[in-house]
Design a protein around this motif. Structure first.
Motif, PDB file in Angstrom:
ATOM      1  N   PHE A 139      65.055  46.872 -14.494  1.00 25.80           N
ATOM      2  CA  PHE A 139      65.315  48.110 -14.132  1.00 25.80           C
ATOM      3  C   PHE A 139      66.312  48.662 -14.851  1.00 25.80           C
ATOM      4  CE2 PHE A 139      68.345  45.266 -12.272  1.00 25.80           C
ATOM      5  CZ  PHE A 139      69.863  45.844 -12.250  1.00 25.80           C
ATOM      6  N   HIS A 140      66.355  50.061 -15.001  1.00 25.34           N
ATOM      7  CA  HIS A 140      67.444  50.631 -15.637  1.00 25.34           C
ATOM      8  C   HIS A 140      67.830  52.142 -14.905  1.00 25.34           C
ATOM      9  CE1 HIS A 140      65.499  54.209 -17.739  1.00 25.34           C
ATOM     10  NE2 HIS A 140      64.448  53.373 -17.421  1.00 25.34           N
ATOM     11  N   LEU A 141      68.969  52.285 -14.472  1.00 20.49           N
ATOM     12  CA  LEU A 141      69.265  53.054 -13.402  1.00 20.49           C
ATOM     13  C   LEU A 141      70.097  54.182 -13.798  1.00 20.49           C
ATOM     14  CD1 LEU A 141      70.013  50.734 -10.306  1.00 20.49           C
ATOM     15  CD2 LEU A 141      67.886  51.818 -11.120  1.00 20.49           C
ATOM     16  N   CYS A 142      69.914  54.625 -15.140  1.00 22.23           N
ATOM     17  CA  CYS A 142      70.622  55.556 -15.844  1.00 22.23           C
ATOM     18  C   CYS A 142      72.045  55.984 -15.483  1.00 22.23           C
ATOM     19  CB  CYS A 142      69.608  56.896 -15.630  1.00 22.23           C
ATOM     20  SG  CYS A 142      68.123  56.617 -16.439  1.00 22.23           S
ATOM     21  N   SER A 143      72.224  57.085 -14.618  1.00 21.42           N
ATOM     22  CA  SER A 143      73.570  57.368 -14.209  1.00 21.42           C
ATOM     23  C   SER A 143      74.297  56.661 -13.173  1.00 21.42           C
ATOM     24  CB  SER A 143      73.294  58.923 -13.717  1.00 21.42           C
ATOM     25  OG  SER A 143      72.457  58.786 -12.536  1.00 21.42           O
ATOM     26  N   LEU A 144      73.664  55.658 -12.661  1.00 25.40           N
ATOM     27  CA  LEU A 144      74.414  54.833 -11.576  1.00 25.40           C
ATOM     28  C   LEU A 144      74.785  53.813 -12.305  1.00 25.40           C
ATOM     29  CD1 LEU A 144      71.734  54.680  -8.609  1.00 25.40           C
ATOM     30  CD2 LEU A 144      73.591  56.250  -9.267  1.00 25.40           C
ATOM     31  N   GLU A 145      74.564  53.596 -13.780  1.00 20.05           N
ATOM     32  CA  GLU A 145      75.251  52.368 -14.460  1.00 20.05           C
ATOM     33  C   GLU A 145      76.342  53.065 -15.466  1.00 20.05           C
ATOM     34  OE1 GLU A 145      72.758  48.965 -15.096  1.00 20.05           O
ATOM     35  OE2 GLU A 145      71.023  50.419 -15.187  1.00 20.05           O
ATOM     36  N   VAL A 146      76.386  54.259 -15.840  1.00 17.85           N
ATOM     37  CA  VAL A 146      77.171  54.757 -16.798  1.00 17.85           C
ATOM     38  C   VAL A 146      78.609  54.339 -16.719  1.00 17.85           C
ATOM     39  CG1 VAL A 146      77.872  56.746 -18.058  1.00 17.85           C
ATOM     40  CG2 VAL A 146      75.538  56.421 -17.267  1.00 17.85           C
ATOM     41  N   GLY A 147      78.934  54.365 -15.386  1.00 17.77           N
ATOM     42  CA  GLY A 147      80.477  54.268 -14.924  1.00 17.77           C
ATOM     43  C   GLY A 147      80.975  52.752 -15.428  1.00 17.77           C
ATOM     44  N   LYS A 148      79.836  51.748 -15.621  1.00 14.37           N
ATOM     45  CA  LYS A 148      80.135  50.417 -16.094  1.00 14.37           C
ATOM     46  C   LYS A 148      80.940  50.567 -17.525  1.00 14.37           C
ATOM     47  CE  LYS A 148      76.166  48.478 -14.806  1.00 14.37           C
ATOM     48  NZ  LYS A 148      75.255  47.513 -14.700  1.00 14.37           N
TER      49      LYS A 148
ATOM     50  N   ILE B 298      71.514  64.058 -15.094  1.00 12.13           N
ATOM     51  CA  ILE B 298      72.421  62.911 -15.412  1.00 12.13           C
ATOM     52  C   ILE B 298      73.905  63.063 -15.107  1.00 12.13           C
ATOM     53  CG2 ILE B 298      73.459  61.277 -17.322  1.00 12.13           C
ATOM     54  CD1 ILE B 298      70.369  60.534 -16.290  1.00 12.13           C
ATOM     55  N   SER B 299      74.181  64.156 -15.323  1.00  5.27           N
ATOM     56  CA  SER B 299      75.614  64.603 -14.943  1.00  5.27           C
ATOM     57  C   SER B 299      75.732  64.872 -13.600  1.00  5.27           C
ATOM     58  CB  SER B 299      75.982  66.041 -15.711  1.00  5.27           C
ATOM     59  OG  SER B 299      77.220  66.402 -15.650  1.00  5.27           O
ATOM     60  N   HIS B 300      74.902  65.353 -12.860  1.00  6.00           N
ATOM     61  CA  HIS B 300      74.987  65.699 -11.495  1.00  6.00           C
ATOM     62  C   HIS B 300      75.172  64.259 -10.776  1.00  6.00           C
ATOM     63  CE1 HIS B 300      73.578  69.626 -11.907  1.00  6.00           C
ATOM     64  NE2 HIS B 300      73.560  69.851 -10.377  1.00  6.00           N
ATOM     65  N   CYS B 301      74.281  63.201 -10.960  1.00  3.98           N
ATOM     66  CA  CYS B 301      74.277  62.121 -10.428  1.00  3.98           C
ATOM     67  C   CYS B 301      75.598  61.032 -10.746  1.00  3.98           C
ATOM     68  CB  CYS B 301      73.165  61.138 -10.837  1.00  3.98           C
ATOM     69  SG  CYS B 301      71.457  61.943 -10.117  1.00  3.98           S
ATOM     70  N   PHE B 302      76.040  61.429 -12.119  1.00  2.56           N
ATOM     71  CA  PHE B 302      77.032  60.574 -12.670  1.00  2.56           C
ATOM     72  C   PHE B 302      78.210  61.056 -11.742  1.00  2.56           C
ATOM     73  CE2 PHE B 302      80.705  60.483 -15.695  1.00  2.56           C
ATOM     74  CZ  PHE B 302      80.716  59.066 -15.539  1.00  2.56           C
ATOM     75  N   VAL B 303      78.635  62.549 -11.951  1.00  6.11           N
ATOM     76  CA  VAL B 303      79.812  63.079 -11.066  1.00  6.11           C
ATOM     77  C   VAL B 303      79.767  62.573  -9.801  1.00  6.11           C
ATOM     78  CG1 VAL B 303      80.623  65.239 -10.554  1.00  6.11           C
ATOM     79  CG2 VAL B 303      79.921  64.707 -12.970  1.00  6.11           C
ATOM     80  N   ARG B 304      78.633  62.512  -8.966  1.00  5.39           N
ATOM     81  CA  ARG B 304      78.487  62.196  -7.607  1.00  5.39           C
ATOM     82  C   ARG B 304      78.797  60.652  -7.559  1.00  5.39           C
ATOM     83  NH1 ARG B 304      73.581  65.178  -7.215  1.00  5.39           N
ATOM     84  NH2 ARG B 304      73.901  67.241  -6.152  1.00  5.39           N
ATOM     85  N   LEU B 305      78.598  59.840  -8.525  1.00  6.75           N
ATOM     86  CA  LEU B 305      78.798  58.474  -8.302  1.00  6.75           C
ATOM     87  C   LEU B 305      80.188  58.219  -8.625  1.00  6.75           C
ATOM     88  CD1 LEU B 305      77.856  55.469  -8.374  1.00  6.75           C
ATOM     89  CD2 LEU B 305      78.058  55.769 -11.074  1.00  6.75           C
ATOM     90  N   ILE B 306      81.043  58.802  -9.449  1.00  7.28           N
ATOM     91  CA  ILE B 306      82.305  58.596  -9.566  1.00  7.28           C
ATOM     92  C   ILE B 306      83.075  59.170  -8.500  1.00  7.28           C
ATOM     93  CG2 ILE B 306      84.405  59.096 -11.201  1.00  7.28           C
ATOM     94  CD1 ILE B 306      82.298  57.368 -12.272  1.00  7.28           C
ATOM     95  N   MET B 307      83.003  60.479  -7.996  1.00  4.32           N
ATOM     96  CA  MET B 307      83.639  60.928  -6.872  1.00  4.32           C
ATOM     97  C   MET B 307      83.645  60.091  -5.643  1.00  4.32           C
ATOM     98  SD  MET B 307      82.035  64.909  -7.210  1.00  4.32           S
ATOM     99  CE  MET B 307      82.875  65.225  -5.697  1.00  4.32           C
ATOM    100  N   GLN B 308      82.470  59.378  -5.392  1.00  2.00           N
ATOM    101  CA  GLN B 308      82.139  58.626  -4.291  1.00  2.00           C
ATOM    102  C   GLN B 308      82.485  57.106  -4.137  1.00  2.00           C
ATOM    103  OE1 GLN B 308      78.056  59.318  -3.210  1.00  2.00           O
ATOM    104  NE2 GLN B 308      78.664  61.695  -2.868  1.00  2.00           N
ATOM    105  N   HIS B 309      82.538  56.518  -5.575  1.00  2.00           N
ATOM    106  CA  HIS B 309      82.582  55.044  -5.509  1.00  2.00           C
ATOM    107  C   HIS B 309      83.773  54.423  -6.460  1.00  2.00           C
ATOM    108  CE1 HIS B 309      79.423  54.489  -2.823  1.00  2.00           C
ATOM    109  NE2 HIS B 309      78.534  55.500  -3.583  1.00  2.00           N
TER     110      HIS B 309
END
Length: 401
Positions: A272-281, A17-28
């Motif tokens: 759907f629930h997309l876990c780390s991809l939705e945490v930023g919201k 979860i951390s890996h994916c969340f960090v990438r998301l914030i960095m890129q988007h």
């Protein structure tokens, strides 16, 4: 000089979860930056982490360089420590850790801003709940769609699926044996004042979600209170969440035209629930002053008890509760199971007496190691007992108190 418009997000945990969340914030996310990532691992072993310069082994370092904390370790004990420290520093916390919420979350919710994130099923149900209320619906059932269930899976099978899916053995096991869905639904129930119809939930086998929704709606109306539960789909995709709702009778014709059927029960789904991809919201929501999406409430009525998976002798050690091979979790009403052991407490716990498969573990069955989590649970248990005692007193005496 730090740009005050860019918020510093500190992360606790270095799993998937951390890996994916960090990438998301960095890129988007241009309005946020990952400032620190707390890990208990040796930093030189995390060569594949997407932002190695942010890694730290220090909670102090994490807090000093953050405006908000995202807790995603999945660990009840360490997560509780991090959150308490964050609240001492005046920081809000977003979690992707329903296991923590259901164990110590009610205590923590009274100390600072703590919310579960959208993306995992509880947060996704909370988001759907908000949308439903805005459209005038009255939720009766908060539902989870679970793809597979085996109450007592083997170590061999769980090891295979853990490697195939790229998640930990403990996560794979808790998903499979049903502990995870019980935890998730209890958090939702406590957060929205819903209840359960029996220990362990109904868990309906379902070939048509609309039909199953009608059944669950009838059950909720019979109880006279919203309920939480789950279905086991067959013939349609699992993995999402749903609500069963009522609406104003004068809207029935329009709602049927909108393809939700004739009522009186309407099924709203989020497939759907997309876990780390939705945490930023949820992080953005909190930073904007939007407040709590969901937590375990400060006055929970539901818990998750440890149930023995196998016959165990006195002196045996339960290595872990959630995601282990000795016990699994079942939803219970706190008022009916005052002596149950919350499954999130079990960690290298010695049995004082033998237990049978299917037996609910009580505090009389175990020797509990001292911990901050135990202190919190002891305090919560006393509060529940006091509340029950007050509720059972005559009305005149309650008013006098």
């Amino acid at each position: 000089m730090k740009d005050a418009t860019i918020k510093r997000v500190g992360v606790s945990g270095t799993g998937m979860i951390s890996h994916c969340f960090v990438r998301l914030i960095m890129q988007h996310y241009k309005d946020m930056t990952i400032s620190r990532v707390l890990t208990r691992r040796r930093i030189d072993t995390l060569g594949d982490f997407p932002l190695r310069d942010a890694l730290t082994n220090s909670i102090d370092d994490l807090l000093e360089h953050s405006d908000i904390i995202v807790e995603c370790t999945g660990d009840v004990f360490f997560g509780t420590e991090v959150i308490e420290r964050a609240f001492e520093a005046g920081l809000p916390v977003v979690t992707i850790n329903a296991e923590l919420q259901v164990t110590t979350g009610s205590h923590l919710a009274g100390k600072g801003l703590l919310t579960e994130a959208e993306g995992d099923q509880p947060g996704s149900l909370a988001a759907l709940h908000e949308e439903a209320l805005q459209m005038g619906f009255k939720p009766l059932v908060y539902g989870n769609m679970k793809g597979y269930l085996n109450h007592n899976p083997s170590l061999e099978d769980m090891t295979y699926w853990s490697k195939r899916q790229g998640i930990s053995l403990e996560q794979t096991t808790s998903f499979t044996d049903g502990t995870k869905v019980q935890i998730e639904q209890v958090v939702v129930g406590n957060g929205f004042g819903a209840t359960i119809t029996r220990r362990g939930l109904e868990g309906l086998a379902s070939t048509d979600l609309n039909v199953s929704g009608q059944v669950l709606g009838l059950i909720a109306d019979g109880v006279g209170q919203p309920i939480v539960d789950y279905v086991l789909p067959s013939g349609y995709p699992a993995g999402g969440v749903f609500l069963v709702c009522r609406h104003d009778e004068m809207q029935a014709q329009a709602i049927e035209y909108f393809k939700l059927g004739p009522g009186p029960y309407y099924v709203l789904t989020r497939p759907f629930h997309l876990c780390s991809l939705e945490v930023g919201k949820t992080v953005r929501r909190v930073l904007a002053g939007g407040g709590v999406l969901l937590n375990n409430s400060v006055s929970p009525t539901l818990g998750v008890a440890a149930i023995a998976k196998r016959e165990m002798r006195a002196g045996e050690i339960i290595a872990r509760g959630i995601g282990g091979f000795d016990v699994r979790g079942e939803a219970v009403k706190l008022a009916e199971e005052l002596d149950h052991v919350p499954i999130g407490l079990l960690r290298n716990t010695v049995l004082k007496r033998p237990v049978e498969p299917g037996q609910l573990i009580t505090f009389d069955d175990i020797e509990v190691q001292p911990s901050r989590v135990l202190d919190i649970l002891t305090q919560q248990q006393q509060t529940v007992r006091q509340r029950i005692a007050t509720d059972t007193q005559p009305t005149t005496l309650r008013q006098a108190l």
